[in-house]
Motif scaffolding. Sequence first.
Motif, PDB file in Angstrom:
ATOM      1  N   HIS A  32       0.641  -1.306   0.052  1.00  0.00           N
ATOM      2  CA  HIS A  32      -0.018  -0.121  -0.077  1.00  0.00           C
ATOM      3  C   HIS A  32       0.944   1.171   0.027  1.00  0.00           C
ATOM      4  CE1 HIS A  32      -3.302  -2.546   2.170  1.00  0.00           C
ATOM      5  NE2 HIS A  32      -3.044  -3.089   1.015  1.00  0.00           N
ATOM      6  N   ALA A  33       1.990   1.359   0.550  1.00  0.00           N
ATOM      7  CA  ALA A  33       2.877   2.326   0.629  1.00  0.00           C
ATOM      8  C   ALA A  33       3.472   2.526  -0.515  1.00  0.00           C
ATOM      9  CB  ALA A  33       3.924   2.302   1.621  1.00  0.00           C
ATOM     10  N   ALA A  34       3.950   1.304  -1.385  1.00  0.00           N
ATOM     11  CA  ALA A  34       4.386   1.756  -2.651  1.00  0.00           C
ATOM     12  C   ALA A  34       3.410   2.171  -3.550  1.00  0.00           C
ATOM     13  CB  ALA A  34       4.834   0.274  -3.170  1.00  0.00           C
ATOM     14  N   TRP A  35       2.304   1.863  -3.438  1.00  0.00           N
ATOM     15  CA  TRP A  35       1.018   2.373  -4.268  1.00  0.00           C
ATOM     16  C   TRP A  35       1.104   3.883  -4.180  1.00  0.00           C
ATOM     17  CZ3 TRP A  35      -3.090   5.344  -4.316  1.00  0.00           C
ATOM     18  CH2 TRP A  35      -4.090   5.156  -5.315  1.00  0.00           C
ATOM     19  N   ASN A  36       0.790   4.175  -2.814  1.00  0.00           N
ATOM     20  CA  ASN A  36       0.743   5.645  -2.589  1.00  0.00           C
ATOM     21  C   ASN A  36       2.150   6.496  -2.925  1.00  0.00           C
ATOM     22  OD1 ASN A  36      -1.600   6.562  -0.379  1.00  0.00           O
ATOM     23  ND2 ASN A  36      -0.826   4.487  -0.102  1.00  0.00           N
ATOM     24  N   GLY A  37       3.283   5.922  -2.968  1.00  0.00           N
ATOM     25  CA  GLY A  37       4.484   6.787  -3.446  1.00  0.00           C
ATOM     26  C   GLY A  37       4.222   6.655  -4.935  1.00  0.00           C
ATOM     27  N   ALA A  38       3.760   5.575  -5.714  1.00  0.00           N
ATOM     28  CA  ALA A  38       3.619   5.659  -7.061  1.00  0.00           C
ATOM     29  C   ALA A  38       2.419   6.700  -7.364  1.00  0.00           C
ATOM     30  CB  ALA A  38       3.270   4.220  -7.466  1.00  0.00           C
ATOM     31  N   ALA A  39       1.531   6.645  -6.628  1.00  0.00           N
ATOM     32  CA  ALA A  39       0.371   7.762  -6.941  1.00  0.00           C
ATOM     33  C   ALA A  39       0.937   9.351  -6.907  1.00  0.00           C
ATOM     34  CB  ALA A  39      -0.652   7.525  -6.028  1.00  0.00           C
ATOM     35  N   ALA A  40       1.850   9.443  -5.969  1.00  0.00           N
ATOM     36  CA  ALA A  40       2.340  10.719  -5.800  1.00  0.00           C
ATOM     37  C   ALA A  40       3.287  11.279  -7.086  1.00  0.00           C
ATOM     38  CB  ALA A  40       3.407  10.814  -4.489  1.00  0.00           C
ATOM     39  N   VAL A  41       3.954  10.232  -7.710  1.00  0.00           N
ATOM     40  CA  VAL A  41       4.771  10.149  -8.835  1.00  0.00           C
ATOM     41  C   VAL A  41       3.674  10.487 -10.079  1.00  0.00           C
ATOM     42  CG1 VAL A  41       6.319   9.194 -10.625  1.00  0.00           C
ATOM     43  CG2 VAL A  41       6.510   8.864  -8.081  1.00  0.00           C
ATOM     44  N   LEU A  42       2.868   9.798 -10.138  1.00  0.00           N
ATOM     45  CA  LEU A  42       1.996  10.268 -11.223  1.00  0.00           C
ATOM     46  C   LEU A  42       1.103  11.503 -11.182  1.00  0.00           C
ATOM     47  CD1 LEU A  42      -0.495   7.642 -13.044  1.00  0.00           C
ATOM     48  CD2 LEU A  42      -1.321   9.878 -12.419  1.00  0.00           C
ATOM     49  N   MET A  43       0.714  11.948  -9.884  1.00  0.00           N
ATOM     50  CA  MET A  43       0.141  13.381  -9.659  1.00  0.00           C
ATOM     51  C   MET A  43       1.351  14.439  -9.799  1.00  0.00           C
ATOM     52  SD  MET A  43      -2.985  12.938  -8.914  1.00  0.00           S
ATOM     53  CE  MET A  43      -3.015  11.570 -10.249  1.00  0.00           C
ATOM     54  N   THR A  44       2.426  14.263  -9.730  1.00  0.00           N
ATOM     55  CA  THR A  44       3.308  15.245  -9.955  1.00  0.00           C
ATOM     56  C   THR A  44       3.764  15.227 -11.235  1.00  0.00           C
ATOM     57  OG1 THR A  44       4.519  14.651  -7.839  1.00  0.00           O
ATOM     58  CG2 THR A  44       5.816  15.865  -9.310  1.00  0.00           C
ATOM     59  N   LEU A  45       4.088  13.993 -12.055  1.00  0.00           N
ATOM     60  CA  LEU A  45       4.491  14.269 -13.493  1.00  0.00           C
ATOM     61  C   LEU A  45       3.272  14.045 -14.530  1.00  0.00           C
ATOM     62  CD1 LEU A  45       7.722  11.906 -13.120  1.00  0.00           C
ATOM     63  CD2 LEU A  45       7.279  14.475 -12.805  1.00  0.00           C
ATOM     64  N   GLY A  46       2.167  13.473 -14.127  1.00  0.00           N
ATOM     65  CA  GLY A  46       1.101  13.316 -15.162  1.00  0.00           C
ATOM     66  C   GLY A  46       0.594  14.598 -15.578  1.00  0.00           C
ATOM     67  N   PRO A  47       0.328  15.476 -14.983  1.00  0.00           N
ATOM     68  CA  PRO A  47      -0.024  16.938 -15.638  1.00  0.00           C
ATOM     69  C   PRO A  47       0.817  17.357 -16.694  1.00  0.00           C
ATOM     70  CG  PRO A  47      -0.346  16.821 -13.171  1.00  0.00           C
ATOM     71  CD  PRO A  47       0.383  15.727 -13.557  1.00  0.00           C
ATOM     72  N   VAL A  48       2.145  17.401 -16.345  1.00  0.00           N
ATOM     73  CA  VAL A  48       2.931  17.861 -17.411  1.00  0.00           C
ATOM     74  C   VAL A  48       2.930  17.077 -18.619  1.00  0.00           C
ATOM     75  CG1 VAL A  48       5.520  18.287 -17.792  1.00  0.00           C
ATOM     76  CG2 VAL A  48       4.442  18.413 -15.504  1.00  0.00           C
ATOM     77  N   LEU A  49       2.928  15.629 -18.643  1.00  0.00           N
ATOM     78  CA  LEU A  49       3.049  14.890 -19.859  1.00  0.00           C
ATOM     79  C   LEU A  49       1.472  15.170 -20.427  1.00  0.00           C
ATOM     80  CD1 LEU A  49       4.676  11.547 -18.746  1.00  0.00           C
ATOM     81  CD2 LEU A  49       5.500  13.403 -20.199  1.00  0.00           C
ATOM     82  N   ALA A  50       0.465  15.200 -19.746  1.00  0.00           N
ATOM     83  CA  ALA A  50      -0.818  15.358 -20.462  1.00  0.00           C
ATOM     84  C   ALA A  50      -0.715  16.381 -21.093  1.00  0.00           C
ATOM     85  CB  ALA A  50      -1.852  15.507 -19.334  1.00  0.00           C
TER      86      ALA A  50
END
Length: 439
Positions: A235-253
């Motif tokens: 679950h911690a790995a999931w939350n860390g991955a979610a933070a990565v997506l929330m940080t970089l996802g908007p830029v790529l989108a």
Amino acid sequence: MPLPRLSSYPLLHNRPFRLLLIGRTLSLIGGAVIPAALALAVLRVTGSGSDLAIVLGCAMGPRLLLLPLGGVVADRFNPRTVALVTDLVRCGAQLFVGVELLGGEPQLWHIAAAEAVGGAASAFGMPTLPRLITGTVEEKDRHGANSLFGVVRSSTVLGGPALAGLLIAVAGPGWAFILDAVSFALSACLLSAVRLPHAIAPAPVEQRGSLRKDLVEGWQEVRRRDWYWTSLVAHAAWNGAAAVLMTLGPVLAVEELGGEGVWIWILQSGAVGLLLGSLLAGRARPRRPVLMANLGLATYALPLGLLAAEAPAPAVIVAYGLAQAGLGFLSPVWETSVQAAIPPAVLARVTSYDWLLSMAAMPLGYVLAPLAASAWGTGAPLWIAAVGVGVACVGTAAVPGVRRFTLPASEPAEEPAEDDRERPVALEGQVSAPAHERL
């Protein structure tokens, strides 16, 4: 999948649970509105992203630091009283921010201090929910109760940011926070009428150990169950991955997939998926609940990998919705499993460690994602996060306790007399030990 009818939830005829559900719904709405309202309000006042980071950090820091203590308090005292007091404190904090914003010359440090108080209060309120649920419903009804809370939680995530934007657009930032304070006040009023007919009475004062002993005891309950602590790592790995997506996802989108509208569609797809996953959890009765829930979380590797590979926007949108459905499915299933296997006297403490490990991974992802992107390019941290969350979640299948954990269909689950690693948890319902009661 058709939506369940109201008559599908006989639990709603249970007055204590109904009051609890309505009260916690109001509290969850208030909690969902705060981040978006705070971001818009601070940016209106200062126009500075750094100032916003300071205020958000002030809200998050005390919550993380105090969560283990909050678990101890929720186990030592009546959870209804603890939840009621925390709602009143959060009401006062949001009311202060609202008045500060309406005053004409708001001070950033005033807002930051108020949010720190509200964050600290939430650390004491969050661990109370499992004990409130187990106190208002019988063990056979816990899965249905957790499913209903999962639907409510998903709905508030879906509507919270939009409600915050609407309140600020119509009434302004100050009144948005005042109305948010009202939601916490109403929640406290409803909680004051809740009775806990199935609650386990806290230990008498003279029988309580030291604070350190209580904290250690809670951690030992986590550590001795291989299915629990390995799932927390996932679950911690999931939350860390979610933070990565929330940080970089908007830029790529914005830069690669078609603009801001694509990112909005991704987020909306996730919100819908979260709700559908919660609804599915209310109908499904997986034989291996912890295993199936963790495998569902592994689907978060899909949107991360597709973003890293610069896949077409529709594929990313669908993948993110599927990934969030996995999260929506996990929450009720996980909470029911934990409530069935953890002794009621330590339930809040064990839950607080769950929250602590999950939430602590997110700031780490926020910090490391841009650093890795600057060093190796945007795709690298996304690939790393995808592999990390996939391996961590699927890897739990190698843990004997995860594979063996089952909940009896008709008998209440009981605490195992031996270490979970030495025999299937399914046998818990067959031993002559007291029955016990949760990311």
